[in-house]
Design an enzyme around this catalytic site. Structure first.
Site, PDB file in Angstrom:
ATOM      1  N   LYS A   1      -2.546   5.882  -4.527  1.00 36.11           N
ATOM      2  CA  LYS A   1      -3.648   6.820  -4.234  1.00 36.11           C
ATOM      3  C   LYS A   1      -3.453   8.155  -4.938  1.00 36.11           C
ATOM      4  O   LYS A   1      -2.320   8.627  -5.086  1.00 36.11           O
ATOM      5  CB  LYS A   1      -3.757   7.051  -2.711  1.00 36.11           C
TER       6      LYS A   1
ATOM      7  N   TYR B   1       3.205   9.712  -0.666  1.00 32.34           N
ATOM      8  CA  TYR B   1       4.281   9.151   0.160  1.00 32.34           C
ATOM      9  C   TYR B   1       5.654   9.360  -0.495  1.00 32.34           C
ATOM     10  O   TYR B   1       6.685   9.132   0.122  1.00 32.34           O
ATOM     11  CB  TYR B   1       4.078   7.646   0.436  1.00 32.34           C
TER      12      TYR B   1
ATOM     13  N   ASP C   1       0.854  -1.192   0.000  1.00 31.28           N
ATOM     14  CA  ASP C   1       0.000   0.000   0.000  1.00 31.28           C
ATOM     15  C   ASP C   1       0.888   1.240   0.000  1.00 31.28           C
ATOM     16  O   ASP C   1       1.563   1.530   0.975  1.00 31.28           O
ATOM     17  CB  ASP C   1      -0.888  -0.001   1.252  1.00 31.28           C
TER      18      ASP C   1
ATOM     19  N   HIS D   1      -7.395   9.638  -2.113  1.00 31.11           N
ATOM     20  CA  HIS D   1      -6.735   9.582  -0.807  1.00 31.11           C
ATOM     21  C   HIS D   1      -7.570  10.236   0.309  1.00 31.11           C
ATOM     22  O   HIS D   1      -7.678   9.695   1.405  1.00 31.11           O
ATOM     23  CB  HIS D   1      -5.362  10.264  -0.916  1.00 31.11           C
TER      24      HIS D   1
HETATM   25  P1  NAD Z   1       0.436   1.745  12.129  1.00 28.79           P
HETATM   26  O1  NAD Z   1      -0.676   1.696  13.104  1.00 28.79           O
HETATM   27  O2  NAD Z   1       0.718   0.600  11.231  1.00 28.79           O
HETATM   28  O3  NAD Z   1       1.686   2.154  12.981  1.00 28.79           O
HETATM   29  C1  NAD Z   1       2.966   2.109  12.483  1.00 28.79           C
HETATM   30  C2  NAD Z   1       3.920   2.200  13.667  1.00 28.79           C
HETATM   31  O4  NAD Z   1       3.648   1.123  14.563  1.00 28.79           O
HETATM   32  C3  NAD Z   1       5.349   1.999  13.184  1.00 28.79           C
HETATM   33  O5  NAD Z   1       5.970   3.241  12.973  1.00 28.79           O
HETATM   34  C4  NAD Z   1       5.986   1.223  14.291  1.00 28.79           C
HETATM   35  O6  NAD Z   1       6.628   2.123  15.158  1.00 28.79           O
HETATM   36  C5  NAD Z   1       4.851   0.593  15.050  1.00 28.79           C
HETATM   37  N1  NAD Z   1       4.857  -0.884  14.864  1.00 28.79           N
HETATM   38  C6  NAD Z   1       4.731  -1.578  13.722  1.00 28.79           C
HETATM   39  N2  NAD Z   1       4.758  -2.894  13.966  1.00 28.79           N
HETATM   40  C7  NAD Z   1       4.914  -3.029  15.302  1.00 28.79           C
HETATM   41  C8  NAD Z   1       5.012  -4.142  16.158  1.00 28.79           C
HETATM   42  N3  NAD Z   1       4.945  -5.391  15.691  1.00 28.79           N
HETATM   43  N4  NAD Z   1       5.165  -3.913  17.499  1.00 28.79           N
HETATM   44  C9  NAD Z   1       5.224  -2.659  17.979  1.00 28.79           C
HETATM   45  N5  NAD Z   1       5.112  -1.556  17.214  1.00 28.79           N
HETATM   46  C10 NAD Z   1       4.969  -1.743  15.892  1.00 28.79           C
HETATM   47  O7  NAD Z   1       0.213   3.100  11.307  1.00 28.79           O
HETATM   48  P2  NAD Z   1       0.465   3.601   9.847  1.00 28.79           P
HETATM   49  O8  NAD Z   1       1.804   3.293   9.333  1.00 28.79           O
HETATM   50  O9  NAD Z   1       0.060   5.010   9.852  1.00 28.79           O
HETATM   51  O10 NAD Z   1      -0.634   2.780   9.006  1.00 28.79           O
HETATM   52  C11 NAD Z   1      -0.335   1.656   8.204  1.00 28.79           C
HETATM   53  C12 NAD Z   1      -0.461   2.003   6.754  1.00 28.79           C
HETATM   54  O11 NAD Z   1      -1.745   2.588   6.490  1.00 28.79           O
HETATM   55  C13 NAD Z   1       0.509   3.080   6.263  1.00 28.79           C
HETATM   56  O12 NAD Z   1       1.810   2.611   6.098  1.00 28.79           O
HETATM   57  C14 NAD Z   1      -0.165   3.485   4.981  1.00 28.79           C
HETATM   58  O13 NAD Z   1       0.071   2.536   3.973  1.00 28.79           O
HETATM   59  C15 NAD Z   1      -1.622   3.492   5.408  1.00 28.79           C
HETATM   60  N6  NAD Z   1      -2.093   4.840   5.810  1.00 28.79           N
HETATM   61  C16 NAD Z   1      -3.054   5.429   5.073  1.00 28.79           C
HETATM   62  C17 NAD Z   1      -3.528   6.680   5.403  1.00 28.79           C
HETATM   63  C18 NAD Z   1      -4.604   7.297   4.577  1.00 28.79           C
HETATM   64  O14 NAD Z   1      -4.900   8.484   4.752  1.00 28.79           O
HETATM   65  N7  NAD Z   1      -5.209   6.574   3.667  1.00 28.79           N
HETATM   66  C19 NAD Z   1      -3.014   7.371   6.510  1.00 28.79           C
HETATM   67  C20 NAD Z   1      -2.030   6.750   7.267  1.00 28.79           C
HETATM   68  C21 NAD Z   1      -1.592   5.480   6.914  1.00 28.79           C
END
Ligand code: NAD
Length: 278
Positions: free
Chosen positions: A75, A50, A45, A108
């Site tokens: 997106k 990004y 994704d 997005h």
């Molecule tokens: P997430 O909830 O996946 O959090 C990511 C953070 O969680 C990482 O930086 C890391 O520090 C921690 N983490 C990851 N694996 C872990 C584990 N096993 N144990 C402990 N901590 C851990 O949040 P995210 O990255 O914002 O969301 C995931 C994906 O969603 C993004 O990479 C992106 O592709 C998507 N996203 C989309 C939008 C949108 O507006 N459509 C916005 C934000 C994110």
């Protein structure tokens, strides 16, 4: 390790767990995505915003994995909703990804104050007809935005990607989506680490009971709710941990205890409210 797939309302299917690359720096993206593909992730994704589509494309090209075994989402960014600009935007994304189509193309954010998301949705319908995106959907759409695009185009999105984690479950959106056959993708599935989900007894007790980490329990909760997830990490051990969630099942009581973590007043939200992001 094979990831289960879910069917979409357009007849295609999507791996229920993937790898999201929000905030993965462009210079690290090829390495991180290569590592994820090596570990077994087959759903990536990304987004134009990004600024790491090139790295995703480079990792895909280097992997040698057949294209039809991969699921790639990108997106449309907020400044490209008007006129024919979505057509130019998808062409640029495909060029950067080195692909001739994506599996899923999303608007997005609705940017409601600009009042141009219906035009963007009409252009995405054309992009799908042209074969440049196999499935199309939206992100950060609330019920009024969804109702409007469906009323004005009669085309129901395949997915809505929204902020969703135990502390912010957006039940109004998920219930409407379920009635319409729209799949929910949970972004920020772990609460982006901003909300102490892992320390709550509902999560830590289930983790202890199943011999799993709190993160694995939260991801398992999403999967059992039929949500699609793509947690982000750049650390190999976490990438492995986050996909190792298919060998245990939370009980109904464990799911209900995690369901109850939503304060229901919106205070668990970690990102921007879609009405305010323009
Ligand atoms: P997430 O909830 O996946 O959090 C990511 C953070 O969680 C990482 O930086 C890391 O520090 C921690 N983490 C990851 N694996 C872990 C584990 N096993 N144990 C402990 N901590 C851990 O949040 P995210 O990255 O914002 O969301 C995931 C994906 O969603 C993004 O990479 C992106 O592709 C998507 N996203 C989309 C939008 C949108 O507006 N459509 C916005 C934000 C994110």
């Amino acid at each position: 390790m094979t990831t289960p797939t879910l069917s979409l309302n357009d007849g295609h299917s999507i791996p229920q767990l993937g790898y999201g690359v929000f905030l993965v720096p462009p210079e690290d993206t090829e390495r991180a995505v290569s590592e994820a593909l090596e570990i077994g992730y087959r759903h990536i994704d990304t987004a134009a915003a990004y600024r790491n589509e090139e790295g995703v494309g480079a990792a895909i090209a280097a992997s040698g994995i057949p294209r039809d075994e991969l699921f790639v989402t990108t997106k449309l960014w907020n400044d490209r909703h008007d006129g024919d600009d979505p057509h130019a935007a998808i062409a640029e994304s495909l060029e950067k990804l080195g692909l001739d189509r994506v599996d899923l193309y999303l608007i997005h954010w609705p940017t409601p104050a600009k009042d141009n998301y219906v035009n963007a949705w009409q252009r995405l319908i054309e992009i799908r007809q042209q074969g440049l995106a196999r499935s199309i959907g939206v992100s950060n759409f609330l019920v009024p935005h969804l109702e409007r695009i469906v009323a004005e185009t009669q085309v129901i999105p395949a997915v809505n990607q929204i902020e969703l984690h135990p502390a912010y479950q957006q039940r109004d959106v998920t219930e409407w989506a379920k009635e319409q056959g729209i799949r929910i993708e949970s972004w920020g599935p772990l609460g982006q680490g901003k909300y102490d989900l892992f320390g709550t007894p509902a999560v830590s007790d289930a983790a202890a009971a199943h011999g799993k980490s709190p993160a694995q329990v939260v991801l398992r909760w999403h999967l059992q709710k039929d949500f699609i997830v793509f947690p982000k990490s750049v650390r190999a051990e976490r990438l492995k941990e986050n996909i190792d969630v298919f060998d245990f099942t939370l009980s109904d009581a464990e799911i209900e205890a995690i369901d109850a973590l939503d304060p229901l007043d919106g205070s668990g939200r970690v990102g921007t409210h879609p009405e305010d992001f323009n």
